[in-house]
Design an enzyme around this catalytic site. Structure first.
Site, PDB file in Angstrom:
ATOM      1  CG  ASN A  39       6.008  54.493 -74.705  1.00 24.99           C
ATOM      2  OD1 ASN A  39       5.653  55.616 -75.052  1.00 24.99           O
ATOM      3  ND2 ASN A  39       6.082  53.479 -75.542  1.00 24.99           N
TER       4      ASN A  39
ATOM      5  CB  CYS B 276      10.703  44.703 -83.266  1.00 21.85           C
ATOM      6  SG  CYS B 276      10.455  44.187 -81.575  1.00 21.85           S
TER       7      CYS B 276
ATOM      8  CB  ALA C 287      -3.299  52.521 -70.308  1.00 26.97           C
TER       9      ALA C 287
ATOM     10  CB  THR D 143     -18.438  40.935 -64.322  1.00 26.30           C
ATOM     11  OG1 THR D 143     -19.763  40.611 -64.769  1.00 26.30           O
ATOM     12  CG2 THR D 143     -18.230  40.392 -62.916  1.00 26.30           C
TER      13      THR D 143
ATOM     14  CB  SER E 258      -1.827  50.505 -67.582  1.00 25.79           C
ATOM     15  OG  SER E 258      -2.234  49.248 -68.008  1.00 25.79           O
ATOM     16  CB  ALA E 259      -2.674  47.677 -62.573  1.00 24.89           C
ATOM     17  CG  HIS E 260       0.667  46.058 -67.408  1.00 24.39           C
ATOM     18  ND1 HIS E 260       1.728  45.993 -68.276  1.00 24.39           N
ATOM     19  CD2 HIS E 260      -0.320  46.722 -68.065  1.00 24.39           C
ATOM     20  CE1 HIS E 260       1.397  46.598 -69.415  1.00 24.39           C
ATOM     21  NE2 HIS E 260       0.163  47.039 -69.313  1.00 24.39           N
TER      22      HIS E 260
HETATM   23  C1  LIG Z   1       2.690  55.517 -72.511  1.00 19.29           C
HETATM   24  C2  LIG Z   1       1.858  54.269 -72.691  1.00 19.29           C
HETATM   25  N1  LIG Z   1       0.530  54.390 -72.937  1.00 19.29           N
HETATM   26  C3  LIG Z   1      -0.253  53.305 -73.106  1.00 19.29           C
HETATM   27  C4  LIG Z   1       0.274  52.033 -73.043  1.00 19.29           C
HETATM   28  C5  LIG Z   1      -0.658  50.845 -73.218  1.00 19.29           C
HETATM   29  O1  LIG Z   1      -0.882  50.276 -71.950  1.00 19.29           O
HETATM   30  P1  LIG Z   1      -1.778  48.940 -71.843  1.00 19.29           P
HETATM   31  O2  LIG Z   1      -3.044  49.234 -72.560  1.00 19.29           O
HETATM   32  O3  LIG Z   1      -1.987  48.702 -70.391  1.00 19.29           O
HETATM   33  O4  LIG Z   1      -0.962  47.876 -72.504  1.00 19.29           O
HETATM   34  C6  LIG Z   1       1.644  51.863 -72.807  1.00 19.29           C
HETATM   35  C7  LIG Z   1       2.264  50.466 -72.815  1.00 19.29           C
HETATM   36  N2  LIG Z   1       3.624  50.538 -73.251  1.00 19.29           N
HETATM   37  C8  LIG Z   1       4.357  49.514 -73.690  1.00 19.29           C
HETATM   38  C9  LIG Z   1       3.980  48.234 -73.883  1.00 19.29           C
HETATM   39  O5  LIG Z   1       5.088  47.575 -74.374  1.00 19.29           O
HETATM   40  N3  LIG Z   1       6.153  48.424 -74.498  1.00 19.29           N
HETATM   41  C10 LIG Z   1       5.719  49.644 -74.087  1.00 19.29           C
HETATM   42  O6  LIG Z   1       6.413  50.665 -74.055  1.00 19.29           O
HETATM   43  C11 LIG Z   1       2.446  52.995 -72.613  1.00 19.29           C
HETATM   44  O7  LIG Z   1       3.770  52.890 -72.339  1.00 19.29           O
END
Ligand SMILES: Cc1ncc(COP(=O)(O)O)c(CNc2co[nH]c2=O)c1O
Length: 396
Positions: free
Chosen positions: A153, A326, A71, A239, A201-203
């Site tokens: 988040n 942190c 993301a 790729t 974002s998939a994870h």
């Molecule tokens: C709202 C939001 N946007 C973007 C990202 C970034 O996503 P990534 O590029 O796939 O990592 C996160 C990851 N949020 C968090 C990652 O660790 N603690 C969190 O709250 C998110 O919570």
């Protein structure tokens, strides 16, 4: 017992997703762009995965969904792409976002400010959301982009997408939403919300790390962030991560199939945990429950640094988060708590608990007991909280 309650940071890959990904590591491993069977053998799975992604957010055939690495890349692409196309080489001059966006949005905007861009960071109310009037007060017809997250988040608070996008369009601005914390938790329908761009974002929804996507309404032209080979229709070079894309498609399909569970079982477990937390004296939970994603609690426990609580819970096998960065040795306050106007003592004591469809009743009961014990122990040694001896008899 080990209890994972940091699902807003990342989620476990659903075993069904892992099963779907396996063939594309050692069996069907050719480069999809190669002109031989080793490459073309992956095409049916890639087509199916893209269909799953389109269906998952209700994207239409004339829309584009472009796979990225995460993301953060998707967000950077939209914000820097719009800056390049509409501000540097166009008639617009401003980007509007909010004070509580993820660092991916904030840092991309700060970078553009260092290049001379004008960025407005909208304040939030005491619930942690941007009010539509606040956007209306700041937007003009020279605004190029409004970027407001679908769900926060840290708090889980849901933002008024449809209304925000409508205001942006009223002034001729594009609307992007960081949908990372919404997909898999609430219905995400890009047609209904009428957003121009959506990052994901998939994870965050039980897919693999290292793969994400960007939705572009009507295939909106946008100068690429990544240049190179003609991948993804020339929109994003590199790729293709075949197993990652297959996994993300399967995860999207499963996420939407489990939305009812998110809003029943997961919400009930979250509410049980929150009810128990609210029995502790001097705690503060951010946001109204029905205006949050069903899995998230951001709570401040007066007198206990968030990191101290994290450590105590970790000793008992429970994974949570303070929500704030942190990394530094000095304890940081939670930026979202600061943005809603919480006093410093509350902003430093934030604890984020985020469940998933794999969280069990037993795990929540164990966590309630562990929180009870941790609060008593840590408040007893707290230099900022006067311990009320009669309290510990009340329990949670
Ligand atoms: C709202 C939001 N946007 C973007 C990202 C970034 O996503 P990534 O590029 O796939 O990592 C996160 C990851 N949020 C968090 C990652 O660790 N603690 C969190 O709250 C998110 O919570």
């Amino acid at each position: 017992m080990r209890v994972y309650l940091d699902n807003n940071a990342t989620t476990m890959v659903d075993p069904l997703v892992f099963d779907a990904m396996k063939p594309y590591f050692c069996d069907i491993y050719g480069n999809p762009n190669s002109l031989h069977a080793f490459g073309s053998d992956s095409h049916p799975a890639l087509r199916k995965a893209m269909d799953q992604l389109y269906a998952g957010i209700n994207a239409k055939d004339n829309d584009d969904v472009v796979v990225t690495s995460c993301a953060t890349e998707s967000i950077n692409w939209v914000i820097k792409g719009i800056y390049y196309d509409s501000i540097l080489n166009g008639p617009k001059d401003t980007i509007i976002t909010s004070e509580v966006e993820h660092p991916a949005v904030i840092s991309a905007c700060k970078f553009l400010e260092s290049l001379g861009a004008r960025v407005i960071y909208l304040p939030v109310n005491d619930q942690g959301i941007v009010e539509t009037n606040t956007l209306r007060e700041h937007i003009t017809d020279t605004t190029a982009l409004v970027s407001i997250m679908w769900a926060n988040n840290e708090t889980g608070m849901l933002f008024p997408m449809k209304e925000m996008a409508a205001i942006a369009h009223e002034y001729g601005a594009f609307f992007h939403t960081d949908g990372v914390q919404a997909i898999g938790k609430v219905p995400v329908d890009v047609q209904d919300a009428n957003v121009d761009f959506l990052s994901f974002s998939a994870h965050k929804f039980h897919g693999p790390k290292g793969v994400g996507g960007l939705y572009l309404k009507n295939g909106q032209p946008l100068t690429s962030l990544m240049h190179g080979g003609e991948h993804m229709g020339g929109r994003r070079s590199g790729t293709l991560n075949v197993p990652g894309i297959v996994g993300m498609g399967k995860a999207m399909e499963l996420a939407n199939a489990h939305l009812d569970m998110e809003n029943s079982t997961v919400r009930q477990l979250r509410d049980k945990l929150e009810d128990a937390i609210l029995k502790i004296p001097d705690v503060f939970v951010v946001g109204k429950r029905d205006e949050r994603t069903p899995n998230t609690i951001l709570v401040s426990v007066k007198g206990i640094e968030g990191e101290a609580m994290l450590w105590d819970l970790n000793q008992k096998g429970i994974a949570a988060s303070t929500g704030s960065a942190c990394a530094s040795e000095d304890l940081e306050s939670n930026p979202v708590m600061e943005a809603i106007g919480a006093e410093a003592d509350l902003a430093h004591t934030a604890l984020r608990l985020s469940l998933s469809r794999f969280t069990t009743q037993e795990e929540i009961d164990y966590t309630i007991d562990a929180l009870n014990t941790a609060v008593v122990r840590l408040r007893a040694i707290s230099s900022t909280y006067s311990y009320a001896p009669s309290w510990h008899k009340s329990g949670l």
